[in-house]
Write a protein that holds these residues in place. Sequence first.
Motif, PDB file in Angstrom:
ATOM      1  N   PHE A  94      12.457  12.497  11.634  1.00 21.78           N
ATOM      2  CA  PHE A  94      12.399  11.757  12.587  1.00 21.78           C
ATOM      3  C   PHE A  94      12.647  10.389  11.955  1.00 21.78           C
ATOM      4  N   ASN A  95      13.102   9.093  11.310  1.00 22.93           N
ATOM      5  CA  ASN A  95      13.381   8.136  10.617  1.00 22.93           C
ATOM      6  C   ASN A  95      12.355   7.044  11.271  1.00 22.93           C
ATOM      7  N   SER A  96      11.710   6.804  12.239  1.00 23.10           N
ATOM      8  CA  SER A  96      10.923   6.587  12.408  1.00 23.10           C
ATOM      9  C   SER A  96       8.917   6.441  11.997  1.00 23.10           C
ATOM     10  N   ASN A 102       5.833  13.557   9.571  1.00 27.41           N
ATOM     11  CA  ASN A 102       6.935  14.535  10.387  1.00 27.41           C
ATOM     12  C   ASN A 102       6.492  15.845   9.845  1.00 27.41           C
ATOM     13  N   VAL A 103       5.750  15.987   8.899  1.00 24.81           N
ATOM     14  CA  VAL A 103       5.442  17.643   8.708  1.00 24.81           C
ATOM     15  C   VAL A 103       3.862  17.772   9.663  1.00 24.81           C
ATOM     16  N   GLY A 136       2.994   8.851   2.316  1.00 23.87           N
ATOM     17  CA  GLY A 136       3.488   7.692   3.064  1.00 23.87           C
ATOM     18  C   GLY A 136       4.702   7.310   3.104  1.00 23.87           C
ATOM     19  N   LEU A 137       6.038   7.921   1.942  1.00 25.77           N
ATOM     20  CA  LEU A 137       7.077   7.502   2.360  1.00 25.77           C
ATOM     21  C   LEU A 137       7.891   7.330   3.393  1.00 25.77           C
ATOM     22  N   GLN A 138       8.686   6.693   4.016  1.00 25.83           N
ATOM     23  CA  GLN A 138       9.774   6.627   4.657  1.00 25.83           C
ATOM     24  C   GLN A 138      10.793   7.255   4.602  1.00 25.83           C
TER      25      GLN A 138
END
Length: 251
Positions: A94-96, A102-103, A136-138
């Motif tokens: 999910f890019n948002s 995500n994990v 914390g990366l997007q």
Amino acid sequence: MPVHGVDVRIEKLNKSFGSNHVLKDIDLDIASGETFSIIGPSGTGKSILLRHIIRLETPDSGQIYFNGHPVFQNGKLLPQTFRSSMVFQSSALFNSLTVAENVGLWLREHRVYPEARIGGIIAEKLAIVGLEGREGLQTSELSGGMRKRVAIARSLAMEPDLVLYDEPTAELDPVTTDELAETLLSLKKRTGNTTIIVTHDLNFALYLSDRIAMMHQGEIIETGKPDQIRKSVNPIVQRFIRTTTKGIQGG
């Protein structure tokens, strides 16, 4: 939560879409804890077979058994008593959401652990795939290989007994493919789960797998250990090897 491998038995599985007979009397036995690859060129039915194993498709006829228990009954899914996860070809992140979000998505949705523990689980799974400190990366900041690793970490967070990979090397360069192979080999040593990989990348399958099955026009035409596949006298298998590999190493 302990992980237990799942044995998978497929008997006379058939699936058609209109006049296109995609799966033709598929028979397979995959042992608990085994790393098993299904190879073949595009359009042979590999991904459709995987979708049946992950229970996203129901067959026209035939059956799949997990630990001896049937999956389908009268066109419906029966309850399963183990956990399975799938790493999709696109990674399906999910890019948002951040890497950590995500994990931890499945853990939070199913409230498996208290929130105070989820952060530690996320960090642990990211460390396993070599992404320590990247919480914390997007996802837009990630390379293709890193996206694959995040998808694997998300899968591991479920503590799955059965993990399925759909074309894991798609769109990856050779160096990143090698890194992914080493990641999966490391996971194999650390987990007791059953792993099924669908791929057109024969080198990748030969390096990672305990056994391999080759599909051609909706049928399984050869099954064996990597060395047996290399030495197959089946002309279709030999043609696939000649056209997809150069200087195979490893086993």
